[in-house]
Design a protein around this motif. Structure first.
Motif, PDB file in Angstrom:
ATOM      1  N   ILE A 143     -14.254 -13.758   8.457  1.00 25.78           N
ATOM      2  CA  ILE A 143     -13.283 -14.366   7.560  1.00 25.78           C
ATOM      3  C   ILE A 143     -12.198 -13.346   7.305  1.00 25.78           C
ATOM      4  O   ILE A 143     -12.426 -12.139   7.379  1.00 25.78           O
ATOM      5  CB  ILE A 143     -13.920 -14.828   6.226  1.00 25.78           C
ATOM      6  CG1 ILE A 143     -14.588 -13.654   5.519  1.00 25.78           C
ATOM      7  CG2 ILE A 143     -14.887 -15.964   6.461  1.00 25.78           C
ATOM      8  CD1 ILE A 143     -15.070 -13.987   4.126  1.00 25.78           C
ATOM      9  N   VAL A 144     -11.000 -13.802   7.031  1.00 31.83           N
ATOM     10  CA  VAL A 144      -9.887 -12.913   6.730  1.00 31.83           C
ATOM     11  C   VAL A 144      -9.832 -12.731   5.217  1.00 31.83           C
ATOM     12  O   VAL A 144      -9.824 -13.715   4.471  1.00 31.83           O
ATOM     13  CB  VAL A 144      -8.568 -13.487   7.287  1.00 31.83           C
ATOM     14  CG1 VAL A 144      -7.378 -12.659   6.833  1.00 31.83           C
ATOM     15  CG2 VAL A 144      -8.631 -13.556   8.806  1.00 31.83           C
ATOM     16  N   VAL A 145      -9.867 -11.474   4.795  1.00 34.69           N
ATOM     17  CA  VAL A 145      -9.846 -11.142   3.368  1.00 34.69           C
ATOM     18  C   VAL A 145      -8.769 -10.081   3.120  1.00 34.69           C
ATOM     19  O   VAL A 145      -8.326  -9.405   4.044  1.00 34.69           O
ATOM     20  CB  VAL A 145     -11.225 -10.618   2.877  1.00 34.69           C
ATOM     21  CG1 VAL A 145     -12.295 -11.675   3.045  1.00 34.69           C
ATOM     22  CG2 VAL A 145     -11.610  -9.351   3.607  1.00 34.69           C
ATOM     23  N   ALA A 146      -8.385  -9.934   1.871  1.00 31.09           N
ATOM     24  CA  ALA A 146      -7.394  -8.926   1.510  1.00 31.09           C
ATOM     25  C   ALA A 146      -7.975  -7.530   1.687  1.00 31.09           C
ATOM     26  O   ALA A 146      -9.135  -7.291   1.352  1.00 31.09           O
ATOM     27  CB  ALA A 146      -6.955  -9.124   0.055  1.00 31.09           C
ATOM     28  N   GLY A 147      -7.183  -6.627   2.209  1.00 33.14           N
ATOM     29  CA  GLY A 147      -7.565  -5.220   2.298  1.00 33.14           C
ATOM     30  C   GLY A 147      -7.245  -4.570   0.961  1.00 33.14           C
ATOM     31  O   GLY A 147      -6.176  -3.995   0.779  1.00 33.14           O
ATOM     32  N   ARG A 148      -8.135  -4.707   0.002  1.00 35.92           N
ATOM     33  CA  ARG A 148      -7.877  -4.287  -1.381  1.00 35.92           C
ATOM     34  C   ARG A 148      -7.502  -2.820  -1.507  1.00 35.92           C
ATOM     35  O   ARG A 148      -6.532  -2.479  -2.188  1.00 35.92           O
ATOM     36  CB  ARG A 148      -9.100  -4.573  -2.249  1.00 35.92           C
ATOM     37  CG  ARG A 148      -9.434  -6.026  -2.383  1.00 35.92           C
ATOM     38  CD  ARG A 148     -10.699  -6.187  -3.198  1.00 35.92           C
ATOM     39  NE  ARG A 148     -11.157  -7.567  -3.161  1.00 35.92           N
ATOM     40  CZ  ARG A 148     -12.274  -7.961  -3.700  1.00 35.92           C
ATOM     41  NH1 ARG A 148     -13.055  -7.105  -4.314  1.00 35.92           N
ATOM     42  NH2 ARG A 148     -12.632  -9.213  -3.633  1.00 35.92           N
ATOM     43  N   HIS A 149      -8.272  -1.948  -0.883  1.00 38.66           N
ATOM     44  CA  HIS A 149      -8.013  -0.511  -1.009  1.00 38.66           C
ATOM     45  C   HIS A 149      -6.628  -0.169  -0.471  1.00 38.66           C
ATOM     46  O   HIS A 149      -5.860   0.565  -1.096  1.00 38.66           O
ATOM     47  CB  HIS A 149      -9.098   0.278  -0.270  1.00 38.66           C
ATOM     48  CG  HIS A 149      -8.969   1.742  -0.418  1.00 38.66           C
ATOM     49  ND1 HIS A 149      -8.343   2.526   0.515  1.00 38.66           N
ATOM     50  CD2 HIS A 149      -9.358   2.578  -1.420  1.00 38.66           C
ATOM     51  CE1 HIS A 149      -8.349   3.791   0.110  1.00 38.66           C
ATOM     52  NE2 HIS A 149      -8.963   3.841  -1.049  1.00 38.66           N
TER      53      HIS A 149
END
Length: 138
Positions: A118-124
């Motif tokens: 799944i595509v998720v936000a790269g939070r760091h």
């Protein structure tokens, strides 16, 4: 209080409408979802990659009152920020899910169901990029 001005805004709105029934069907745990443990939000696969983005402060609200906002000084500073634009880079990455999103079957989307990720936000990455943009880092 939020406005999106981007060429892909219509596609993002259509995707949000498509995902709305899934979001409405999910009951989140009884805990604040602001921690690093919060569930990842799935994004459309076309968003994967690094993007030049910007964020404009359109307005600032304090529905719980100025004291809950952080006090009068914080409120004044936030109001002074209205209209400011911060340009930074943001990243969305494919994450191979060991479990479906949040451990609930059917929520990871068709990519995950097909054995992908799944595509998720790269939070760091995003936090670092915003920090650099706001504080003038490298």
């Amino acid at each position: 209080c939020t406005s999106v001005e981007a060429p892909w805004a219509a596609q993002a709105a259509a995707e949000a409408a498509r995902l709305r029934p899934l979001r409405e069907a999910v009951t989140l745990p009884d805990r604040a979802c602001t921690s690093v443990e919060a569930l990842d939000v799935p994004y459309p696969a076309w968003l994967a990659g690094t993007w030049e983005v910007s964020s404009k402060t359109a307005c600032v609200d304090a529905p719980e009152g100025v004291d809950a906002f952080g006090g009068e000084r914080a409120w004044r500073n936030a109001q002074a920020d209205v209209g400011n634009v911060v340009a930074y880079r943001s990243r969305w990455v494919e994450r191979t899910a060991a479990l479906p999103l949040g451990g609930v079957a059917g929520l990871a989307g068709s990519d995950d169901a097909a054995g992908g990720g799944i595509v998720v936000a790269g939070r760091h990455y995003k936090v670092g990029s915003i920090t650099d943009a706001v504080l003038g880092g490298g």
